[in-house]
Enzyme design. Structure first.
Site, PDB file in Angstrom:
ATOM      1  CG  ASP A  29     -57.207 -31.219 -83.634  1.00  0.00           C
ATOM      2  OD1 ASP A  29     -57.667 -32.021 -84.469  1.00  0.00           O
ATOM      3  OD2 ASP A  29     -56.886 -31.544 -82.479  1.00  0.00           O
ATOM      4  CG  ASN A  74     -60.764 -32.174 -75.284  1.00  0.00           C
ATOM      5  OD1 ASN A  74     -60.569 -31.049 -75.741  1.00  0.00           O
ATOM      6  ND2 ASN A  74     -60.864 -33.241 -76.086  1.00  0.00           N
TER       7      ASN A  74
END
Lengths: 310, 230
Positions: free
Chosen positions: B2, B50
């Site tokens: 991330d 996403n």
């Protein structure tokens, strides 16, 4: 490149800052250097002041909370204590975000017996009482307390009895008797129920390992039976269907915040499905009490940016 | 993995450059894992939710995945010299034809390799994985490959997209302190969880060593807990 741009900006600011004042006859280089040092020091001072202000705010709050946790929920109701309690309540209410559903992971009974978990925990009954009090203080409507073994479930009657007569809980609820719903593996008890109320002031669920993997196994068996009886096609078993079947019948959301009260950063077979987007906070090693640990977790949660999928 | 976009923003670059930096960091980290003898590595490359990002960014990520999967499988040292086996985990039906073919290619090219196993979760969510496992169990019972009474935790676990071995360490970078629907079934089985406050492209060998050392220090306690349960 960013460093270069920053440096040039700083030098320009230094020049303006310094040349705008009357400093007598000094060389330009000297003035720029003085100005740059001045700007750097003032920026550092500002950053430090902001940092310290926040730290001081947290520390004052924690100190206050630390003092209050010893006196405020356990001591007698003096005027000073009542005022501090109100201050603490206002502080919690001022947090930019609070979880609607807080889950707390406690260590199993054998681990409690054999390991000292930072001195924060006392007994299952005492700990649930403190967590309930803090939940009420922070206006958290849903509190799930997890211990892998069924140590909480086995102490259900003791916990219910303690909460029913708890002065700490009443103090956390402004001296009034809260309406508490306590449930554990099929047992539900309304404590200090207010007959006029449709929704408890706090709902406490005692979770065990059984709420995790075994619940997924039970769901699989149930769906298999439905498929065998032709009531459902296998292709209809989607994530949405599973989510719907696993949803809490009362419509509670999954816990937004999970507080781990254990020295090991492991979640010990906590139910996996509700953990999807929960923030996980391990009790701070600096926490002096269980209430302190809860408070620090709430402060941590208040600062979090919710960026799901972005 | 991330923090790629925030890494790029910090350097005033476009988001896609952060993803490219993230890929190169991945390659480095995989080398370290291989050198340390770690047998299985799973990386969270793209979450199913996403797809909610801007179409441009999603397309950039898909293009990056397509090219880098092929590059990893054909040219990387890890595959050529160290025999890394690539598995693409997730709901591939959500991917475009090109990316599906690249994933298939990478898996086929490395399927006989006996080195480190690399699970690239793309696109993945743990709840999708668990639901799929439940569906597979039910289908197997329906097809008489499994008895109803045999539906248990092991039956479900063996049908997960990442069935094993047990996850030892879960690391999330960028300072976020949540699972974000990643390997939930596997993580709750006493995995050692570490949230590291550094963007993925800045993740260094120092960070890795610190995590491994702290895991080593906790190892005996973890094993003791597991023994208590047996």
């Amino acid at each position: 490149m960013a460093v270069f741009v920053w440096f040039i900006s700083l030098m320009a600011l230094a020049a303006i800052a310094h040349l705008s004042g009357s400093r007598g006859k000094q060389g330009l280089k000297q003035q720029l250097a003085d100005g740059a040092c001045s700007v750097v020091l003032r920026s550092a001072q500002l950053a430090f002041a902001v940092h310290r202000s926040f730290q001081a705010w947290v520390q004052n709050s924690l100190t206050q909370a630390g003092l209050d946790m010893q006196e405020l929920l356990q001591g007698d109701d003096t005027e000073a204590i009542l005022a501090k309690r109100q201050q603490l309540s206002d502080l919690l209410a001022s947090l930019p975000q609070r979880p609607e559903h807080l889950a707390v992971i406690l260590p199993e009974h054998e681990v409690r017996e054999n390991e000292a978990i930072g001195g924060l925990l006392v007994s299952e009954v005492d700990d649930v009482e403190v967590l309930c009090a803090w939940g009420l203080l922070a206006k958290i409507r849903r509190l799930s307390i997890y211990a892998r073994d069924d140590s909480l479930g086995r102490a259900f009657d003791s916990i219910a009895g303690r909460l029913r007569n708890s002065k700490m809980v009443a103090r956390a609820f402004n001296g009034r008797t809260p309406d508490i719903c306590l449930d554990s593996s099929g047992r539900v008890e309304h404590i200090c129920a207010n007959s006029g109320s449709t929704r408890p002031d706090i709902h406490i669920s005692l979770w065990t390992r059984d709420h995790g993997y075994p619940s997924l196994v039970r769901l699989s068996r149930e769906l298999s039976r439905e498929v065998q009886s032709k009531a459902l096609a296998p292709a209809a078993i989607t994530e949405a269907l599973v989510a719907d079947r696993l949803q809490d019948p009362r419509g509670s959301k999954h816990p937004e915040l999970v507080l781990l009260l254990d020295d090991l950063p492991c979640v010990s077979e906590f139910p996996p499905w509700p953990l999807q987007n929960s923030e996980l906070v391990q009790a701070d090693s600096g926490a002096r009490s269980l209430g302190d640990a809860v408070f620090r977790a709430l402060v941590c949660f208040a600062k979090i940016e919710m960026r799901f999928g972005k | 993995m991330d923090g790629n976009r925030r890494y790029a923003r910090k350097r005033q670059r476009v988001a896609s450059s952060g993803h490219v930096s993230g890929f190169y960091r991945l390659a480095k980290v995989l080398e370290w894992c291989n050198d340390l003898g770690i047998g299985n590595v799973s990386v969270f490359a793209f979450a199913i939710n996403n797809f909610n990002r801007t179409p441009e960014e999603v397309q950039t990520l898909m293009d990056l995945a397509e090219s880098k999967l092929r590059e990893l499988a054909e040219k990387s040292d890890l595959v050529q010299r160290h025999g890394v086996r690539i598995c693409v985990i997730g709901n591939r039906s959500l991917l475009s034809q090109g990316v599906q073919e690249a994933a298939e290619f990478a898996e086929q090219k490395t399927m006989h390799n006996r080195g480190m196993r690399l699970n690239i979760c793309f696109p993945y969510s743990a709840t999708d994985e668990i639901s799929s496992a439940i569906r597979k169990v039910v289908e197997d019972v329906d097809a008489c490959k499994l008895q109803h009474a045999e539906i248990d935790e092991k039956a479900l676990e063996s049908r997960l997209q990442i069935p094993g071995p047990d996850l030892d360490i879960l690391v999330r970078t960028s300072g976020q302190i949540r699972f974000s629907n990643y390997m939930l079934w596997q993580s709750v089985k006493m995995a050692y969880i570490r949230f590291v406050d550094v963007f993925w492209p800045d993740f260094s060998f120092f960070h890795m060593v610190c995590i491994l050392i702290s895991w080593q220090l906790a190892y005996n306690d973890i094993q003791r807990r597991k023994q208590l349960r047996k």
